[in-house]
Scaffold this motif. Structure first.
Motif, PDB file in Angstrom:
ATOM      1  N   GLY A 198      19.763 -15.666  11.423  1.00 38.36           N
ATOM      2  CA  GLY A 198      20.990 -16.298  11.900  1.00 38.36           C
ATOM      3  C   GLY A 198      21.927 -16.753  10.793  1.00 38.36           C
ATOM      4  O   GLY A 198      22.851 -17.531  11.033  1.00 38.36           O
ATOM      5  N   LYS A 199      21.722 -16.241   9.576  1.00 36.51           N
ATOM      6  CA  LYS A 199      22.535 -16.648   8.429  1.00 36.51           C
ATOM      7  C   LYS A 199      23.387 -15.476   7.960  1.00 36.51           C
ATOM      8  O   LYS A 199      22.917 -14.345   7.900  1.00 36.51           O
ATOM      9  N   LEU A 200      24.651 -15.749   7.657  1.00 36.59           N
ATOM     10  CA  LEU A 200      25.528 -14.696   7.153  1.00 36.59           C
ATOM     11  C   LEU A 200      25.054 -14.274   5.761  1.00 36.59           C
ATOM     12  O   LEU A 200      24.863 -15.112   4.883  1.00 36.59           O
ATOM     13  N   PRO A 201      24.822 -12.978   5.531  1.00 31.29           N
ATOM     14  CA  PRO A 201      24.406 -12.519   4.201  1.00 31.29           C
ATOM     15  C   PRO A 201      25.407 -12.910   3.126  1.00 31.29           C
ATOM     16  O   PRO A 201      26.573 -13.209   3.411  1.00 31.29           O
ATOM     17  N   GLN A 202      24.972 -12.881   1.895  1.00 35.41           N
ATOM     18  CA  GLN A 202      25.793 -13.369   0.788  1.00 35.41           C
ATOM     19  C   GLN A 202      27.065 -12.562   0.592  1.00 35.41           C
ATOM     20  O   GLN A 202      28.114 -13.113   0.251  1.00 35.41           O
ATOM     21  N   PHE A 203      26.979 -11.236   0.804  1.00 40.60           N
ATOM     22  CA  PHE A 203      28.148 -10.393   0.539  1.00 40.60           C
ATOM     23  C   PHE A 203      28.484  -9.527   1.761  1.00 40.60           C
ATOM     24  O   PHE A 203      28.268  -8.313   1.760  1.00 40.60           O
TER      25      PHE A 203
END
Length: 325
Positions: free
Chosen positions: A311-316
């Motif tokens: 549920g976390k937006l990836p870094q890039f």
């Protein structure tokens, strides 16, 4: 278990990280469209290397949620098609920046010091060497090169790779200048016009992505602005430099040499004119694929999938609006 499809095998460090996080990791049997369509049907995620992921393959991924690029460039992924299908596209930035910058330095040194030419000449004339002076041999066959110190390196693209290259080149005493219309703070002097930078370069390093704006950006017209003693290094993407025009410039001594790591198309066709161009180093897309860089890329590509699954937006992210939908 959620299936992660690898278009091609990535480094074991990335595979092990995915398995540790309870993903079922499978490698596609081939990268052609039919093979990928069959393999992607039940995939939750796909990790792409350099092969293409077109719209029809993406559409076949009925369970597909995220495409993770094992690298920085995304020109091989149809991002628009992924967005329409509400599939997030992520990439890995900077993991291979040092490797690519190191490649540029390596090829500049090899070209400038005439390493390949010296090796070839020595082997070709080995039966004539007895009793000769090697310094004299080097003079006779024009093998004495130049230092990098004091030469001007023009970098096209001052992202992570370009900035790492600045550090390495300045350590060799080079004068570094650059072109990048998308950055505000640069460690070197930037030029607003490419036509102003070409005549100044003793070495020109292409470190830009392939986009509609950069495609065929360097042709005979641009090459004619460069010094005949200059060298050009492309460790970015094929298609930015017109290969036929570059080969023609090299074969007619309008450029001193080149190092090319990416081609258009890739792999290069047997009749690619660069195979027969003078003083040209050709490599198989190795600039950013040292063992250290491959491990970092694999971990980065895997981590993007793990983050997304949690549920976390990836870094890039490339199309982050999809995450909000």
């Amino acid at each position: 278990m959620k299936k992660v499809l690898l278009s091609e095998k990535i480094d074991d460090a990335g595979i092990n990280l995915l398995k540790k996080n309870n993903f079922d990791v499978q490698v596609a049997p081939n990268t052609d469209a039919d093979s990928m369509k069959a393999a992607i049907k039940d995939a939750y995620a796909v990790i792409m290397r350099s092969s293409k992921l077109p719209a029809d393959v993406i559409a076949a991924g009925k369970e597909l949620k995220i495409i993770s690029r094992n690298g920085t460039g995304i020109n091989n992924v149809d991002v628009d098609a992924a967005t329409k299908q509400h599939v997030l596209v992520a990439k890995v930035n900077g993991a291979n920046a040092f490797s690519v910058a190191e490649y540029v330095m390596t090829t500049m040194l090899s070209l400038s010091r005439r390493i390949t030419k010296s090796d070839t000449a020595l082997r070709a004339h080995k039966s004539e060497l007895s009793g000769t002076s090697l310094p004299g041999f080097s003079t006779d066959y024009d093998l004495n090169g130049h230092e990098l110190r004091g030469k001007t390196l023009a970098i096209l693209g001052l992202g992570k790779i370009g900035q790492q290259l600045v550090t390495l080149a300045e350590a060799f005493g080079m004068n570094v200048i650059g072109y990048d219309p998308y950055i505000k703070d640069s460690p070197v002097k930037l030029y607003d016009q490419l036509t102003d930078i070409y005549p100044l370069a003793d070495f020109l390093s292409v470190n830009m992505p392939l986009t509609p704006e950069t495609k065929n950006m360097i042709t005979t017209k641009e090459l004619s602005l460069m010094k005949p003693t200059a060298y050009i290094i492309n460790s970015a993407r094929g298609g930015i430099i017109n290969e036929a025009d570059l080969a023609d410039a090299l074969n007619h001594d309008r450029l001193a040499g080149a190092a090319i790591d990416s081609f258009n198309p890739e792999p290069p066709a047997p009749d690619n004119p660069l195979f027969d161009s003078k003083n040209t180093i050709l490599t198989s897309h190795i600039a950013g694929t040292t063992k250290e860089a491959n491990a970092a890329l694999g971990i980065g590509a895997a981590q993007a999938i793990i983050d997304f699954s949690n549920g976390k937006l990836p870094q890039f992210p490339v199309n982050p609006d999809v995450f909000d939908n």
